[in-house]
Design an enzyme around this catalytic site. Structure first.
Site, PDB file in Angstrom:
ATOM      1  N   LYS A 161       0.840  -1.242  -0.199  1.00  0.00           N
ATOM      2  CA  LYS A 161       0.174  -0.094   0.018  1.00  0.00           C
ATOM      3  C   LYS A 161       0.911   1.282   0.034  1.00  0.00           C
ATOM      4  O   LYS A 161       0.667   2.174  -0.625  1.00  0.00           O
ATOM      5  CB  LYS A 161      -0.835  -0.003   1.277  1.00  0.00           C
ATOM      6  CG  LYS A 161      -2.154  -1.093   1.318  1.00  0.00           C
ATOM      7  CD  LYS A 161      -2.963  -1.204   2.437  1.00  0.00           C
ATOM      8  CE  LYS A 161      -3.957  -2.249   2.138  1.00  0.00           C
ATOM      9  NZ  LYS A 161      -4.259  -2.760   3.695  1.00  0.00           N
ATOM     10  N   GLN A 216      -5.052  -2.533   9.524  1.00  0.00           N
ATOM     11  CA  GLN A 216      -4.779  -3.676   8.879  1.00  0.00           C
ATOM     12  C   GLN A 216      -5.478  -4.947   9.791  1.00  0.00           C
ATOM     13  O   GLN A 216      -5.182  -4.979  10.793  1.00  0.00           O
ATOM     14  CB  GLN A 216      -3.545  -3.931   8.688  1.00  0.00           C
ATOM     15  CG  GLN A 216      -3.067  -5.173   7.923  1.00  0.00           C
ATOM     16  CD  GLN A 216      -3.712  -5.017   6.378  1.00  0.00           C
ATOM     17  OE1 GLN A 216      -3.588  -3.976   5.664  1.00  0.00           O
ATOM     18  NE2 GLN A 216      -4.072  -6.121   5.714  1.00  0.00           N
ATOM     19  N   ASP A 223     -11.477   1.885   3.527  1.00  0.00           N
ATOM     20  CA  ASP A 223     -11.593   0.450   3.420  1.00  0.00           C
ATOM     21  C   ASP A 223     -13.186   0.135   3.220  1.00  0.00           C
ATOM     22  O   ASP A 223     -13.361  -1.094   2.728  1.00  0.00           O
ATOM     23  CB  ASP A 223     -11.312  -0.376   4.734  1.00  0.00           C
ATOM     24  CG  ASP A 223      -9.961  -1.061   4.543  1.00  0.00           C
ATOM     25  OD1 ASP A 223      -9.502  -1.503   3.408  1.00  0.00           O
ATOM     26  OD2 ASP A 223      -9.440  -1.368   5.625  1.00  0.00           O
TER      27      ASP A 223
HETATM   28  N1  GUN Z   1      -6.715  -7.766   5.477  1.00  0.00           N
HETATM   29  C1  GUN Z   1      -6.708  -8.493   4.347  1.00  0.00           C
HETATM   30  N2  GUN Z   1      -7.515  -7.563   3.568  1.00  0.00           N
HETATM   31  C2  GUN Z   1      -7.665  -6.156   3.951  1.00  0.00           C
HETATM   32  C3  GUN Z   1      -8.183  -5.092   3.701  1.00  0.00           C
HETATM   33  O1  GUN Z   1      -8.585  -4.932   2.513  1.00  0.00           O
HETATM   34  N3  GUN Z   1      -8.042  -4.023   4.512  1.00  0.00           N
HETATM   35  C4  GUN Z   1      -7.715  -4.467   5.798  1.00  0.00           C
HETATM   36  N4  GUN Z   1      -7.766  -3.211   6.489  1.00  0.00           N
HETATM   37  N5  GUN Z   1      -7.140  -5.603   6.157  1.00  0.00           N
HETATM   38  C5  GUN Z   1      -7.024  -6.563   5.327  1.00  0.00           C
END
Ligand code: GUN
Length: 293
Positions: free
Chosen positions: A52, A96, A119
């Protein structure tokens, strides 16, 4: 059969986004800023967050990572979220997942300011999405819709079967594809672990979205000729012929299913690369205050 190249589309979108951001910020005194909160040492989570960060740099956004040890308490993590919610320099905030067991993920997610919830996991954004109100749509469903759109795949009146009812993928994608829009206007069936005759239902799918979390669950005999198959699964299976000792496969047995499809996404390189792109799009929307003016 057309191979849906998620990697290529994700790069195209990032190029477009980099251009749009550069143009937009010409008259601004700052750039879009995405903050990620990372708890513990889960290798997959560390990789996601690092990717990211790289993607933010690529499109001209600022990114910051707030790292905490596994031992952080729920109360302390709620305070971190508060702090970021109140920081006017941060446009988007993601925590996350998964979080350690002693922390209730829902409680943390519900503490995020919906206007910064890029998200799209906060109940306010999920509710607004379901009600056709402006909302952040979560990354994977958004990525799937982008792929259908960019490949100009017809969806109106099509029978769409979604495998898996998770909050992150199956449930929102089933809502989105039933909407009166493009991509959408599908007749959607959502299948899950208690579905009876799942194979017969899959066979009726013009568009199949596999997000069931089972290694190569979908086989050629289940798929209709000419179907569009979107594979959301990603699994490591041991493979001694690979340097890493494993290879990545999806929820679909790719080789045999591909032979029957009109369009199919590979694993890796299909849906996966699109998810970070969706997050960047949402962060730019947050910066522009497009969803919550
Ligand atoms: N863990 C796996 N995929 C994601 C996601 O799209 N967002 C977040 N915050 N955690 C994740």
């Amino acid at each position: 059969m057309v191979l849906i190249d998620g990697k290529k589309i994700a790069e195209e979108i990032k190029d477009e986004l980099a251009r749009d951001i550069a143009h937009y910020i010409d008259h601004e005194d700052r750039v879009p800023h995405l903050a990620a909160v990372l708890v513990g040492n889960d290798p997959a989570s560390q990789t996601y967050v690092k990717n990211k960060e790289k993607a933010c740099q690529r499109v001209g956004m600022t990114s910051s990572i707030y790292k905490y040890p596994e031992t952080i308490t729920e109360k302390e993590l709620l305070e971190v979220v508060d702090f970021i919610n109140n920081d006017d320099d941060i446009d988007g905030l993601i925590v996350q997942l998964p979080l350690p067991d002693h922390i209730a993920s829902e409680k943390i997610i519900q503490h995020i300011d919906p206007a910064k919830d890029v998200d799209g996991f906060h109940p306010v954004n999920v509710g607004r999405m379901a009600l056709n109100l402006p909302a952040y749509v979560s990354a994977t469903p958004y990525g799937i819709l982008q792929l259908l759109e960019r490949y100009k795949i017809e969806t109106e009146g099509k029978r769409c079967v979604v495998l898996g009812r998770s909050n992150i993928v199956g449930s929102p994608v089933s809502i989105l594809l039933a909407k009166k829009t493009y991509p959408g206007n599908c007749t959607v069936t959502l299948c899950h672990s208690k579905t009876k005759n799942i194979e017969e239902i899959i066979k009726e799918a013009d568009i199949l979205i596999a997000a069931i979390g089972q290694v190569e669950f979908v086989t050629a005999d289940m798929v209709k000729n000419g179907a569009v198959v979107i594979d959301v699964g990603i699994h490591r299976v041991p493979d001694t012929s690979k340097a890493k000792g494993y290879r990545l496969v999806g929820d679909v047995k790719f080789e045999e299913v591909a032979a029957k499809c009109s369009f199919i996404t590979p694993v890796p390189g299909g849906v996966g690369p699109m998810t970070i792109t969706a997050l960047l799009i949402n962060t730019f929307k947050a910066f522009k205050k497009e969803i919550y003016p």
